[in-house]
Design an enzyme around this catalytic site. Sequence first.
Site, PDB file in Angstrom:
ATOM      1  N   ASP A  92       0.856  -1.166   0.000  1.00  0.00           N
ATOM      2  CA  ASP A  92       0.000   0.000   0.000  1.00  0.00           C
ATOM      3  C   ASP A  92       0.906   1.234   0.000  1.00  0.00           C
ATOM      4  OD1 ASP A  92      -2.945   1.014   1.952  1.00  0.00           O
ATOM      5  OD2 ASP A  92      -2.230   1.545  -0.036  1.00  0.00           O
ATOM      6  N   ASP A 266      -7.751  -7.571   0.664  1.00  0.00           N
ATOM      7  CA  ASP A 266      -6.817  -7.683   1.782  1.00  0.00           C
ATOM      8  C   ASP A 266      -7.560  -7.285   3.053  1.00  0.00           C
ATOM      9  OD1 ASP A 266      -6.479  -4.547   1.500  1.00  0.00           O
ATOM     10  OD2 ASP A 266      -5.442  -5.153   3.352  1.00  0.00           O
ATOM     11  N   CYS A 304     -12.578 -28.309   8.058  1.00  0.00           N
ATOM     12  CA  CYS A 304     -11.300 -27.704   7.680  1.00  0.00           C
ATOM     13  C   CYS A 304     -10.182 -28.738   7.777  1.00  0.00           C
ATOM     14  CB  CYS A 304     -11.009 -26.524   8.614  1.00  0.00           C
ATOM     15  SG  CYS A 304      -9.490 -25.652   8.204  1.00  0.00           S
ATOM     16  N   CYS A 306      -6.912 -27.917   7.814  1.00  0.00           N
ATOM     17  CA  CYS A 306      -5.643 -27.268   8.188  1.00  0.00           C
ATOM     18  C   CYS A 306      -5.021 -28.009   9.378  1.00  0.00           C
ATOM     19  CB  CYS A 306      -5.878 -25.800   8.513  1.00  0.00           C
ATOM     20  SG  CYS A 306      -6.365 -25.454  10.210  1.00  0.00           S
ATOM     21  N   CYS A 309      -6.823 -27.651  12.766  1.00  0.00           N
ATOM     22  CA  CYS A 309      -8.082 -28.397  12.917  1.00  0.00           C
ATOM     23  C   CYS A 309      -7.880 -29.902  12.925  1.00  0.00           C
ATOM     24  CB  CYS A 309      -9.049 -28.008  11.796  1.00  0.00           C
ATOM     25  SG  CYS A 309      -9.598 -26.315  11.933  1.00  0.00           S
ATOM     26  N   HIS A 335      -5.117 -21.070  11.017  1.00  0.00           N
ATOM     27  CA  HIS A 335      -6.435 -21.583  10.617  1.00  0.00           C
ATOM     28  C   HIS A 335      -7.224 -20.513   9.858  1.00  0.00           C
ATOM     29  CE1 HIS A 335     -10.528 -23.001  10.545  1.00  0.00           C
ATOM     30  NE2 HIS A 335     -10.866 -21.843  11.105  1.00  0.00           N
TER      31      HIS A 335
HETATM   32  C1  LIG Z   1      -9.799  -1.697   6.746  1.00  0.00           C
HETATM   33  N1  LIG Z   1     -10.461  -0.787   5.858  1.00  0.00           N
HETATM   34  C2  LIG Z   1      -9.744  -0.148   4.911  1.00  0.00           C
HETATM   35  N2  LIG Z   1      -8.435  -0.340   4.672  1.00  0.00           N
HETATM   36  C3  LIG Z   1      -8.109   0.515   3.671  1.00  0.00           C
HETATM   37  C4  LIG Z   1      -6.858   0.752   3.074  1.00  0.00           C
HETATM   38  C5  LIG Z   1      -5.649  -0.065   3.511  1.00  0.00           C
HETATM   39  C6  LIG Z   1      -5.721  -1.452   2.916  1.00  0.00           C
HETATM   40  N3  LIG Z   1      -4.866  -2.388   3.640  1.00  0.00           N
HETATM   41  C7  LIG Z   1      -3.445  -2.096   3.510  1.00  0.00           C
HETATM   42  C8  LIG Z   1      -2.605  -3.011   4.360  1.00  0.00           C
HETATM   43  C9  LIG Z   1      -2.853  -2.821   5.848  1.00  0.00           C
HETATM   44  C10 LIG Z   1      -1.486  -2.680   6.474  1.00  0.00           C
HETATM   45  C11 LIG Z   1      -0.468  -3.012   5.438  1.00  0.00           C
HETATM   46  C12 LIG Z   1      -1.140  -2.750   4.115  1.00  0.00           C
HETATM   47  C13 LIG Z   1      -6.794   1.765   2.074  1.00  0.00           C
HETATM   48  N4  LIG Z   1      -5.583   2.039   1.479  1.00  0.00           N
HETATM   49  C14 LIG Z   1      -5.505   3.043   0.576  1.00  0.00           C
HETATM   50  N5  LIG Z   1      -4.334   3.345  -0.002  1.00  0.00           N
HETATM   51  N6  LIG Z   1      -6.602   3.784   0.196  1.00  0.00           N
HETATM   52  C15 LIG Z   1      -7.841   3.538   0.715  1.00  0.00           C
HETATM   53  O1  LIG Z   1      -8.818   4.221   0.359  1.00  0.00           O
HETATM   54  C16 LIG Z   1      -7.962   2.496   1.704  1.00  0.00           C
HETATM   55  C17 LIG Z   1      -9.200   2.201   2.300  1.00  0.00           C
HETATM   56  C18 LIG Z   1      -9.266   1.218   3.291  1.00  0.00           C
HETATM   57  N7  LIG Z   1     -10.283   0.774   4.071  1.00  0.00           N
HETATM   58 ZN   LIG Z   2      -8.646 -25.120  10.244  1.00  0.00          ZN
END
Ligand SMILES: CNc1nc2c(CCNCC3CCCC3)c3nc(N)[nH]c(=O)c3cc2[nH]1
Ligand SMILES: [Zn+2]
Length: 372
Positions: A92, A266, A304, A306, A309, A335
């Site tokens: 990110d 993610d 599961c 894994c 489990c 898990h």
């Molecule tokens: C949990 N909700 C949420 N996450 C968002 C994230 C983060 C996604 N997860 C990245 C990982 C977490 C730590 C390491 C990388 C978002 N990232 C960006 N750049 N822009 C969003 O609008 C954006 C929007 C998001 N909404």
């Molecule tokens: Zn499991």
Amino acid sequence: MTDFRWDKLATDGMSRRGRLHTAHGPVETPAFMPVGTAATVKAMAPWDVAQTGAQMVLGNTYHLMLRPGAERVAKLGGLHRFMAWDGPILTDSGGFQVMSLAQLRQLDETGVTFKSHIDGSTHALSPERSVEIQDLLDADVTMQLDECPPAGWPHDKVADSMRLSLRWAERCQRAFRERPGYGLFGIVQGGVYDDLRRESARELSAMDLPGYAVGGLAVGEGQAETFRVLEVTCPELPADKPRYLMGVGRPDDIVGAVMRGIDMFDCVLPTRSGRTGQAFTARGPINLKNARHREDTRPLDPNCDCATCTTFSRAYLHHLIRSEEMLGPMLLSRHNVHYYQALMAGLRGAIERGELTEHAQALAEGWHAGDI
Ligand SMILES: CNc1nc2c(CCNCC3CCCC3)c3nc(N)[nH]c(=O)c3cc2[nH]1
Ligand SMILES: [Zn+2]
């Protein structure tokens, strides 16, 4: 060297079954990418992550630029060698983490300046510097620097923010070092406003990027709003490019988003909740801290396969969590990530067979049945 591309292999309604080709190997989609914030998927060694079936993990520009530093990771051979993960990595861009973690941050046209939550040192993250850091980390997928407006912002503020992110997308594309197998993804913003989502998606589509994320969601808007925004946004994105919904989500969020055209996900949920004793199962989430498990000899999830489990009882997992033994978070994280990967494999198969609707219905019945 393979060219960065996404092949669409099958469709079922709005959903797609595809394959992403990157410098560090292929990724079957729909895909769930475990989060490896500080160069580790917490409580899991890379071989544990690989064993779950995960093909691509996330790294984090914000954390790694602060510690150990992007130049240092590059000097050590890049993030793949550093964390011994030889599959694809998506990083990110850091803006989202700055706004949620850093102190005293300042965002303007040039980028964001902030004080480290670790040692209070001052840092600046411009679109160009974010792309440079992700290059130094050797990320297969680089995310543009963007601003994620908090839920509840009014239309005019979201419009200004979305247009800033569009200008940053242009700057990131100019700064990105093109090389076979690597790609830069744009991030659609626009809050919950249809006109702004359409404007953002259309402008980014015109940039002909290798992939597109839908950002600005999973910030508390609720599942119905998330799905409504996807129904507006996905049709405006190129049909032959992958779509990544950032930060999502619970298993039912993922199924609903796949049905609305999303290919990549993610979320920290499987690992973070695993550390607190929560386990995802075919019959919904359960919390191993609950006293009802203390003499339960059954496996966590009989469906599961894994290692957690097939080896341990709920009673033992309950004991580990209650005793705050390190093995507890390790076994539950494994898990949960395994469960998410099995969920994705099931969705990929259902799309191939044209049976996604029936498959989603069966999953929901299991989750609503509740634990026995
Ligand atoms: C949990 N909700 C949420 N996450 C968002 C994230 C983060 C996604 N997860 C990245 C990982 C977490 C730590 C390491 C990388 C978002 N990232 C960006 N750049 N822009 C969003 O609008 C954006 C929007 C998001 N909404
Ligand atoms: Zn499991």
